[in-house]
Design an enzyme around this catalytic site. Structure first.
Site, PDB file in Angstrom:
ATOM      1  N   ILE A  72      -3.761  -5.864 -13.241  1.00 56.17           N
ATOM      2  CA  ILE A  72      -3.028  -5.581 -12.014  1.00 56.17           C
ATOM      3  C   ILE A  72      -3.829  -4.662 -11.101  1.00 56.17           C
ATOM      4  O   ILE A  72      -4.611  -3.822 -11.562  1.00 56.17           O
ATOM      5  CB  ILE A  72      -1.631  -4.973 -12.332  1.00 56.17           C
ATOM      6  CG1 ILE A  72      -0.723  -5.014 -11.104  1.00 56.17           C
ATOM      7  CG2 ILE A  72      -1.753  -3.581 -12.935  1.00 56.17           C
ATOM      8  CD1 ILE A  72       0.752  -4.818 -11.432  1.00 56.17           C
ATOM      9  N   CYS A  73      -3.637  -4.866  -9.801  1.00 57.22           N
ATOM     10  CA  CYS A  73      -4.162  -3.956  -8.787  1.00 57.22           C
ATOM     11  C   CYS A  73      -3.078  -3.816  -7.721  1.00 57.22           C
ATOM     12  O   CYS A  73      -1.903  -4.024  -8.020  1.00 57.22           O
ATOM     13  CB  CYS A  73      -5.494  -4.471  -8.206  1.00 57.22           C
ATOM     14  SG  CYS A  73      -5.352  -5.998  -7.258  1.00 57.22           S
ATOM     15  N   ARG A  74      -3.445  -3.520  -6.504  1.00 54.53           N
ATOM     16  CA  ARG A  74      -2.425  -3.339  -5.474  1.00 54.53           C
ATOM     17  C   ARG A  74      -1.846  -4.674  -5.010  1.00 54.53           C
ATOM     18  O   ARG A  74      -0.637  -4.834  -4.932  1.00 54.53           O
ATOM     19  CB  ARG A  74      -3.005  -2.576  -4.282  1.00 54.53           C
ATOM     20  CG  ARG A  74      -1.959  -2.126  -3.284  1.00 54.53           C
ATOM     21  CD  ARG A  74      -2.550  -1.244  -2.204  1.00 54.53           C
ATOM     22  NE  ARG A  74      -3.163  -2.034  -1.140  1.00 54.53           N
ATOM     23  CZ  ARG A  74      -2.496  -2.556  -0.111  1.00 54.53           C
ATOM     24  NH1 ARG A  74      -1.200  -2.384  -0.010  1.00 54.53           N
ATOM     25  NH2 ARG A  74      -3.125  -3.245   0.809  1.00 54.53           N
ATOM     26  N   MET A 107       0.969  -4.203  -7.571  1.00 53.68           N
ATOM     27  CA  MET A 107       1.698  -2.940  -7.406  1.00 53.68           C
ATOM     28  C   MET A 107       2.359  -2.811  -6.040  1.00 53.68           C
ATOM     29  O   MET A 107       3.326  -2.081  -5.895  1.00 53.68           O
ATOM     30  CB  MET A 107       0.764  -1.751  -7.648  1.00 53.68           C
ATOM     31  CG  MET A 107       0.310  -1.587  -9.087  1.00 53.68           C
ATOM     32  SD  MET A 107       1.656  -1.386 -10.286  1.00 53.68           S
ATOM     33  CE  MET A 107       2.290   0.231  -9.839  1.00 53.68           C
ATOM     34  N   GLY A 138      -3.527  -8.053  -5.918  1.00 52.98           N
ATOM     35  CA  GLY A 138      -3.982  -9.219  -6.671  1.00 52.98           C
ATOM     36  C   GLY A 138      -5.415  -9.619  -6.396  1.00 52.98           C
ATOM     37  O   GLY A 138      -5.960 -10.477  -7.084  1.00 52.98           O
TER      38      GLY A 138
END
Length: 105
Positions: free
Chosen positions: A64-66, A93, A68
């Site tokens: 996961i990141c902010r 996120m 994708g």
């Protein structure tokens, strides 16, 4: 290369306490410190190549990141390094509504 598998935020929320799964956050430390998924592991995308051995290839990995984007790059790289059961978490996120933590482990 195989197609990238995708997991939703809801699917990942159900894996927070799953010992057979890893939630890998590839954002920067400042982003992680503001808010992250409980029990997630922080390895910023720029450090992934040298820290890959910290992750267990036998477990499901949810990256996961902010939004994708970074997680998508991470998943592609990890697949090229032998990770098979790996998922890009979308939308990331930016739309996470599950529980969060602000403490570093």
């Amino acid at each position: 290369m195989s197609e990238i598998k995708v997991a939703t935020n809801d699917e990942v929320e159900s894996k927070i306490n799953d010992e057979d799964s890893i939630i890998l956050d590839v954002r920067e430390p400042a982003e992680y410190a503001l808010s992250h998924i409980p029990n997630s592991i922080l390895i910023p995308l720029g450090e992934l190549d040298r820290r890959l051995d910290e992750l267990d290839k036998t477990k499901k990995v949810y990256v996961i990141c902010r939004t994708g984007n970074r997680s998508g790059y991470a998943v592609e790289y990890m697949m090229s390094q032998g990770f098979n059961d790996i998922y890009n978490v979308l939308p990331g996120m930016i739309n996470w509504t599950g529980s969060t933590d602000t403490k570093f482990k």
